[in-house]
Design an enzyme around this catalytic site. Structure first.
Site, PDB file in Angstrom:
ATOM      1  CG  HIS A  14      -1.886   1.141   1.262  1.00  0.00           C
ATOM      2  ND1 HIS A  14      -3.236   0.952   1.466  1.00  0.00           N
ATOM      3  CD2 HIS A  14      -1.717   2.485   1.111  1.00  0.00           C
ATOM      4  CE1 HIS A  14      -3.854   2.127   1.442  1.00  0.00           C
ATOM      5  NE2 HIS A  14      -2.953   3.080   1.241  1.00  0.00           N
ATOM      6  CG  HIS A  16      -0.776   7.030  -0.977  1.00  0.00           C
ATOM      7  ND1 HIS A  16      -1.981   7.123  -1.626  1.00  0.00           N
ATOM      8  CD2 HIS A  16      -1.021   6.368   0.178  1.00  0.00           C
ATOM      9  CE1 HIS A  16      -2.933   6.555  -0.888  1.00  0.00           C
ATOM     10  NE2 HIS A  16      -2.365   6.083   0.218  1.00  0.00           N
ATOM     11  CG  HIS A 137      -9.918   4.331   3.201  1.00  0.00           C
ATOM     12  ND1 HIS A 137      -8.704   4.950   3.323  1.00  0.00           N
ATOM     13  CD2 HIS A 137     -10.690   4.816   4.219  1.00  0.00           C
ATOM     14  CE1 HIS A 137      -8.732   5.780   4.362  1.00  0.00           C
ATOM     15  NE2 HIS A 137      -9.923   5.723   4.911  1.00  0.00           N
ATOM     16  CG  HIS A 175      -4.999   2.064   5.785  1.00  0.00           C
ATOM     17  ND1 HIS A 175      -6.349   2.038   5.973  1.00  0.00           N
ATOM     18  CD2 HIS A 175      -4.806   2.783   4.643  1.00  0.00           C
ATOM     19  CE1 HIS A 175      -6.939   2.713   5.008  1.00  0.00           C
ATOM     20  NE2 HIS A 175      -6.034   3.166   4.189  1.00  0.00           N
ATOM     21  CG  ASP A 248      -1.651   4.754   4.010  1.00  0.00           C
ATOM     22  OD1 ASP A 248      -1.682   5.197   2.855  1.00  0.00           O
ATOM     23  OD2 ASP A 248      -2.455   5.097   4.901  1.00  0.00           O
TER      24      ASP A 248
HETATM   25  C1  NCD Z   1      -3.542   8.936   2.101  1.00  0.00           C
HETATM   26  C2  NCD Z   1      -3.071   9.975   1.079  1.00  0.00           C
HETATM   27  O1  NCD Z   1      -2.529  10.993   1.482  1.00  0.00           O
HETATM   28  O2  NCD Z   1      -3.245   9.728  -0.122  1.00  0.00           O
HETATM   29  N1  NCD Z   1      -3.535   9.541   3.390  1.00  0.00           N
HETATM   30  C3  NCD Z   1      -3.462   8.903   4.575  1.00  0.00           C
HETATM   31  O3  NCD Z   1      -3.553   9.545   5.617  1.00  0.00           O
HETATM   32  N2  NCD Z   1      -3.292   7.602   4.629  1.00  0.00           N
HETATM   33  C4  NCD Z   1      -4.862   8.405   1.719  1.00  0.00           C
HETATM   34  C5  NCD Z   1      -5.250   7.157   2.441  1.00  0.00           C
HETATM   35  O4  NCD Z   1      -4.641   6.101   2.265  1.00  0.00           O
HETATM   36  O5  NCD Z   1      -6.212   7.211   3.209  1.00  0.00           O
HETATM   37 ZN    ZN Z   2      -3.310   5.010   1.621  1.00  0.00          ZN
END
Ligand code: NCD
Ligand code: ZN
Length: 347
Positions: A14, A16, A137, A175, A248
């Site tokens: 996971h 970003h 999510h 998560h 995450d």
């Molecule tokens: C994530 C993001 O910034 O894209 N933020 C987070 O707090 N985890 C989005 C997500 O996974 O919920």
């Molecule tokens: Zn995320």
């Protein structure tokens, strides 16, 4: 005391990565240690179709550092107009490894998410048929539900009905942050698994709010009370194949974190493995680390384990890491676990 640990090269289930200058700035932080990552689709606009995922994968591949064999595993962002045939074709050609469900409004860039679950029924049924995992999510967005209860209410009111309505659907609860999440996944049979982040093994809600507000510890789902953190540490280090790492890691520039309405996300790509080694050592569970970071996720996603190994060495001197990663989009503060890191990843 164990001083050195070699494990198969790990995966992040996971992650970003964003796009453009931010992507370019943060990608090396992941490729340094991880062989693969499941890349989240919440760009603006989101990665909805196979064509979107193919184009995004090209943009990622274009900035993978020289000499790295990193593989980005792509996801599609589920919307009420997602076409089941497009999803199935993308899975069939190996372009995507999962579809991501964001309840509309649940988190960063989730406005195109799902409001009406009846509208995505055909996609979910097709995914169940072909065995393609749905990454969830798991938070309700109803403003009347307390933010600390949004995960447990989601399990009861959304996830359980959705799984009952779609037998055979393979689900990754992303998560997880609560003991209810741990218990639900444990009781859920072979078609459900969960990712656990690095930061949720470290933080409880006091860390965010007691003695001053710490925006770099704010993420979604928000860290819960201490009993939940302890349940997550027990699950992550248990050796059970249904729990695996999804960092995450979610970069936001400092200007948007240190703000009157700060963004959610902790950036942990750089120091995740040293932090996890310390957590697993503290839990007396170092031998379970490789399952959590390198085997369980690959098994759930029905992919081979990575070739090659990564070695962690416990040194007397702590790791010296920068406070921030300087990207072309702006500085991104690295997650501070609050303790020195003696486990070093060796080249
Ligand atoms: C994530 C993001 O910034 O894209 N933020 C987070 O707090 N985890 C989005 C997500 O996974 O919920
Ligand atoms: Zn995320």
């Amino acid at each position: 005391m164990t001083e050195s640990l070699s494990i198969p090269r790990p995966d992040d289930w996971h992650l970003h990565l964003r796009d453009g200058a931010m992507l370019q700035g943060v990608l090396p932080e992941t490729t340094r240690h991880f062989a693969r990552a499941l890349v989240m689709p919440n760009l603006v606009p989101p990665v909805v179709t196979a064509a979107d995922a193919r184009a995004y994968r090209e943009r990622i591949r274009a900035v993978v550092p020289e000499g790295s064999d990193f593989t980005p595993l792509m996801t599609l962002y589920l919307t009420e107009s997602t076409d089941p045939a497009d999803v199935a074709a993308a899975a069939d050609e190996g372009l995507i490894a999962a579809v991501k469900l964001y309840p509309a409004g649940a988190t960063t860039n989730s406005d195109s998410g799902v409001r009406d679950f009846a509208a995505v029924r055909a996609v979910l049924e097709r995914m169940a048929e072909i065995g393609l995992p749905l990454c969830v999510h798991g938070e309700v967005t109803d403003p009347s539900v307390d933010i600390f209860d949004r995960e447990s209410v989601f399990i009861d009111t959304v996830l359980e009905p959705l799984r009952r309505a779609t037998p055979g659907l393979r689900v990754v609860m992303e998560h997880i942050t609560t003991s209810q999440g741990v218990d639900y996944v444990r009781a859920g049979g072979p078609n459900i698994a969960a990712t656990i982040t690095t930061h949720h093994l470290i933080l409880n809600r006091n860390h965010i709010l007691a003695g001053g507000i710490r925006p770099h510890y704010y993420c979604l789902p928000v860290a819960k009370r201490e009993s939940h953190r302890l349940a997550l540490r027990e699950a992550a280090t248990s050796g059970e194949a249904r729990f695996f790492l999804g960092t995450d890691s979610a970069p936001h520039i400092d200007a948007l974190k240190e703000h009157a309405c700060g963004c959610a996300g902790c950036f942990t790509a750089t120091n995740t493995l040293p932090i996890l080694a310390q957590v697993f050592e503290d839990m007396g569970a170092l031998p379970q680390l490789e399952g959590f970071v390198a085997r369980h996720g690959a098994a759930f996603y029905r992919l081979a384990q990575n070739a090659g190994t990564l070695t962690l060495v416990r040194r007397a001197t702590p790791l010296a890491l920068p406070d921030k990663i300087l990207t072309g989009a702006g500085p991104v503060t690295l997650f501070d676990p609050g303790f020195p890191l003696f486990w070093h990843v060796t080249p």
